[in-house]
Motif scaffolding. Structure first.
Motif, PDB file in Angstrom:
ATOM      1  N   VAL A   1      22.775  61.167 -10.307  1.00 17.89           N
ATOM      2  CA  VAL A   1      21.649  61.711  -9.529  1.00 17.89           C
ATOM      3  C   VAL A   1      21.113  62.978 -10.184  1.00 17.89           C
ATOM      4  O   VAL A   1      19.896  63.184 -10.273  1.00 17.89           O
ATOM      5  N   LEU A   2      22.050  63.814 -10.678  1.00 12.56           N
ATOM      6  CA  LEU A   2      21.602  65.029 -11.373  1.00 12.56           C
ATOM      7  C   LEU A   2      20.782  64.659 -12.601  1.00 12.56           C
ATOM      8  O   LEU A   2      19.770  65.290 -12.902  1.00 12.56           O
TER       9      LEU A   2
ATOM     10  N   GLU B   1      27.014  61.658  -8.379  1.00  8.55           N
ATOM     11  CA  GLU B   1      26.444  63.002  -8.460  1.00  8.55           C
ATOM     12  C   GLU B   1      25.877  63.248  -9.864  1.00  8.55           C
ATOM     13  O   GLU B   1      24.745  63.732 -10.014  1.00  8.55           O
TER      14      GLU B   1
ATOM     15  N   ILE C   1      16.707  61.724  -2.860  1.00  8.13           N
ATOM     16  CA  ILE C   1      17.945  61.863  -3.628  1.00  8.13           C
ATOM     17  C   ILE C   1      19.030  62.584  -2.826  1.00  8.13           C
ATOM     18  O   ILE C   1      20.208  62.494  -3.124  1.00  8.13           O
TER      19      ILE C   1
ATOM     20  N   LEU D   1      19.789  71.199  -7.019  1.00  8.13           N
ATOM     21  CA  LEU D   1      18.827  70.836  -8.066  1.00  8.13           C
ATOM     22  C   LEU D   1      17.605  70.126  -7.487  1.00  8.13           C
ATOM     23  O   LEU D   1      16.461  70.409  -7.875  1.00  8.13           O
ATOM     24  N   SER D   2      17.857  69.190  -6.534  1.00  3.65           N
ATOM     25  CA  SER D   2      16.717  68.435  -5.995  1.00  3.65           C
ATOM     26  C   SER D   2      15.783  69.356  -5.203  1.00  3.65           C
ATOM     27  O   SER D   2      14.559  69.264  -5.325  1.00  3.65           O
TER      28      SER D   2
ATOM     29  N   VAL E   1      17.407  63.523 -11.435  1.00  2.00           N
ATOM     30  CA  VAL E   1      16.579  64.687 -11.063  1.00  2.00           C
ATOM     31  C   VAL E   1      16.059  65.373 -12.317  1.00  2.00           C
ATOM     32  O   VAL E   1      14.872  65.710 -12.419  1.00  2.00           O
ATOM     33  N   GLY E   2      16.989  65.555 -13.293  1.00  2.00           N
ATOM     34  CA  GLY E   2      16.589  66.204 -14.544  1.00  2.00           C
ATOM     35  C   GLY E   2      15.462  65.448 -15.224  1.00  2.00           C
ATOM     36  O   GLY E   2      14.487  66.045 -15.689  1.00  2.00           O
TER      37      GLY E   2
ATOM     38  N   ALA F   1      25.674  70.304  -5.824  1.00  2.00           N
ATOM     39  CA  ALA F   1      24.807  70.545  -6.994  1.00  2.00           C
ATOM     40  C   ALA F   1      23.554  69.673  -6.909  1.00  2.00           C
ATOM     41  O   ALA F   1      22.464  70.089  -7.295  1.00  2.00           O
ATOM     42  N   THR F   2      23.721  68.451  -6.379  1.00  2.00           N
ATOM     43  CA  THR F   2      22.579  67.549  -6.234  1.00  2.00           C
ATOM     44  C   THR F   2      21.523  68.170  -5.329  1.00  2.00           C
ATOM     45  O   THR F   2      20.329  68.153  -5.637  1.00  2.00           O
TER      46      THR F   2
ATOM     47  N   GLN G   1      22.605  61.292  -1.728  1.00  2.00           N
ATOM     48  CA  GLN G   1      23.879  61.412  -2.435  1.00  2.00           C
ATOM     49  C   GLN G   1      24.805  62.375  -1.705  1.00  2.00           C
ATOM     50  O   GLN G   1      26.002  62.128  -1.573  1.00  2.00           O
TER      51      GLN G   1
ATOM     52  N   SER H   1      13.906  71.712  -7.655  1.00  2.00           N
ATOM     53  CA  SER H   1      12.843  71.003  -8.376  1.00  2.00           C
ATOM     54  C   SER H   1      11.661  70.722  -7.454  1.00  2.00           C
ATOM     55  O   SER H   1      10.502  70.943  -7.830  1.00  2.00           O
TER      56      SER H   1
ATOM     57  N   PRO I   1      18.492  63.287   4.963  1.00  2.00           N
ATOM     58  CA  PRO I   1      17.612  63.800   3.918  1.00  2.00           C
ATOM     59  C   PRO I   1      16.206  64.096   4.456  1.00  2.00           C
ATOM     60  O   PRO I   1      15.754  63.426   5.375  1.00  2.00           O
TER      61      PRO I   1
END
Lengths: 425, 124
Positions: free
Chosen positions: A132-133, A129, A342, B16-17, A136-137, B12-13, A345, B20, B107
């Motif tokens: 992956v974060l 995680e 992504i 955020l994904s 992404v960042g 959280a992944t 995950q 974004s 996904p």
């Protein structure tokens, strides 16, 4: 450790033992028969008994002997069995203790083992995680940088376009000025030509005066000659011609002055005419060369050339910016696709959490079984197979069901394999 | 003006994904970690044009969230897309019954998601 399959409490522990006992019994019966024969002979010689009594006595004696023999054999076997049983019991007790210790250790180890595996899985989930974060960042940062560059290039492009527009406008104004100058130049040229024509005309007219000057000079010469003749005639006339002689002298003087003035006029006409001719020639040469006009044309050409180069640079710059914009569009598209992928995950996390739950239950089940074996609790209310069936009910993904059925060997995987990934109601 | 999308997911992944990917496509994005937090945000004045919610979440799952959402003033007809790992038909039917607009199984690639959003959110 292997468990001995021979259980205690059986008299005949094998076919060999039974055969040996039967052989012993047969030999004893044969011996009894021989003994009974000799006993009957002895009784017949020593005692006078009836045949029935003798037979009964022999039979009873034989039966008693056989019973005694059988009891002896059974007692012996019983002792052997008891001995065997004790030995087996001792071995079983030792085995049981060893098994229990082994099981206890196994359960303890299994719980610890599962706890370690669970910890690894949780760590892996957390690390995945976090990674992956991070990915992404970084992707978002790359996209920001790319967009910033495109924006900067766009700003530069706008500024360049402004500059090009200003230059274009300036060149246009310069061309208008040059055009005005060209018109002025043309007008001056025409005016100069007119002036030259007029000068030429004046020069021609002055040249036309030259014969008149010659006529005046000729008249002066003739007047001088007349004055001379008049003076001669006056001299002949004597005193009476004296006054006429004075007039003749004056006339001759005037004719001389006229002659001098006529020559001077002729000289001046010649000089003016030559000068006018020379200036006209020069002016005509200059007009023929058309230098100013050529300079203006050259300047206008240069400005057009500059404008053309600016336009070309502008088009090239626009093409570059368009190319960068397109490349940025591709980057945005790719980043968007990767951001979608992504999501694996989260899918992975949920599957691993189910695996963790399974490991936890496995540890609890082993602990419960151990307590039950030690007599400290009830046996687990569910077998592992039952829990596995329940776990299947909790699956949320088709992939989980397929993997489960793939191991268990049911046909459900084939039955439930298709579903819509995207459905609008 | 950019449309606002709310993402409700405990991962959280995912938050955020999705944030974004959607921001790349020009949307404004608000995020919440579960159904309760999402409802609190909505009641405090956040007004999304579309909501994307996970189904299996702690505190309040997606199905219950959709059910509650439809009782909140101003959100009776807001489009709601369920984005989940769930593939069971029963859950889909339940979501449909509660008023979900669509069902997407994770996904989902960013461009596909944007295409679906534009389909259910005209003018986006």
């Amino acid at each position: 450790m292997k468990i001995n399959p021979n259980l205690p409490g059986k008299i005949f522990t094998s076919r060999t033992g039974l055969a040996r006992t039967l052989a012993t019994l047969t030999a004893a019966i044969a011996l009894m028969s021989v003994g009974a024969y000799f006993l009957s002979l002895w009784l017949h010689d020593r005692l006078d008994l009836s045949n029935e009594l003798e037979t009964a006595l022999i039979t009873a004696t034989t039966a008693f002997a056989m019973c005694a023999l059988a009891a002896a054999i059974y007692k012996r076997r019983l002792a052997d069995v008891c001995n065997d049983t004790c030995q087996i019991h001792e071995r079983c007790s030792a085995q049981h203790i060893s098994i229990r210790e082994n099981y206890h250790r196994t359960v303890t180890d299994l719980s610890l083992y599962n706890a370690v595996l669970s910890s690894h899985l949780r760590d892996a989930i957390e690390q995945t995680e976090a990674s992956v974060l991070g990915v992404v960042g970084r992707l978002v940062n790359i996209n920001r940088q790319s967009s910033f560059q495109v924006s900067q290039i766009g700003t530069s492009s706008e500024k360049s376009s402004e500059l090009i527009d200003i230059t274009h406008e300036q060149v246009h104004k310069n061309q208008q000025v040059i055009q005005a100058l060209n018109s002025f130049s043309a007008s001056q040229f025409d005016q100069l030509n007119d002036n030259l024509d007029r000068i030429q005309s004046l020069s021609d007219e002055m040249e036309q005066m030259r014969p008149l000057v010659a006529v005046i000079a000729d008249i002066a010469d003739r007047t001088n000659l007349l004055a001379l003749n008049a003076a001669i005639e006056a001299a002949r006339a004597g005193e009476a011609g004296r006054g006429f002689a004075v007039v003749a002298d004056e006339v001759r003087s005037l004719s001389n002055q006229s002659n001098i003035a006529a020559r001077e006029i002729a000289d001046r006409i010649t000089r003016v005419s030559k000068h006018a001719q020379a200036e006209t020639e020069n002016a005509k040469k200059s007009i023929a060369n058309n230098e100013d006009s050529q300079k203006f044309t050259s300047l206008a050409d240069n400005l057009s050339h500059i404008e053309g180069r600016f336009k070309s640079a502008s088009v090239h710059l626009e093409e570059i910016i368009k190319g960068i914009d397109e490349a940025n569009g591709v980057i945005v598209e790719e980043v968007s696709v990767v951001l979608g992928e992504i999501q694996f995950q989260d899918v992975l996390r949920q599957r691993l959490e189910h695996v963790n739950d399974g490991l936890d239950y496995q540890s609890k089940f082993a602990q419960g079984t151990l307590l039950w074996l030690e007599g400290k609790g009830e046996s687990p209310d569910k077998q592992l197979s039952e829990h596995l069936a329940e776990a299947k009910e909790k699956y949320v993904m088709q992939a989980q069901v397929t993997a489960h059925d793939g191991v268990i060997g049911t046909d459900a995987a084939a039955a439930g394999g298709s579903f819509k990934k995207i459905e609008l109601f | 003006m950019a449309k606002t999308i709310m993402v409700v997911d405990d991962s959280a992944t995912m938050r955020l994904s999705l944030k974004s990917a959607l921001e790349l496509s020009g949307f404004k994005v608000e995020c919440a970690g579960d159904g309760v937090l999402a409802l609190n945000q909505l009641k405090s004045g956040v007004k999304p044009d579309l909501i994307i919610t996970d189904i299996n979440m702690p505190n309040m799952g997606g199905l219950e969230f959709i059910k509650h959402l439809r009782t909140v003033a101003g959100f009776r007809f807001t489009p709601v897309l369920a984005l989940t790992t769930e593939s069971q038909q029963e859950k889909r039917d339940e979501a449909k019954k509660h008023g979900a607009t669509g069902w997407l199984v994770k996904p989902v690639a960013g461009p596909d998601l944007v295409k679906i959003i534009k389909q259910v959110l005209p003018g986006a």
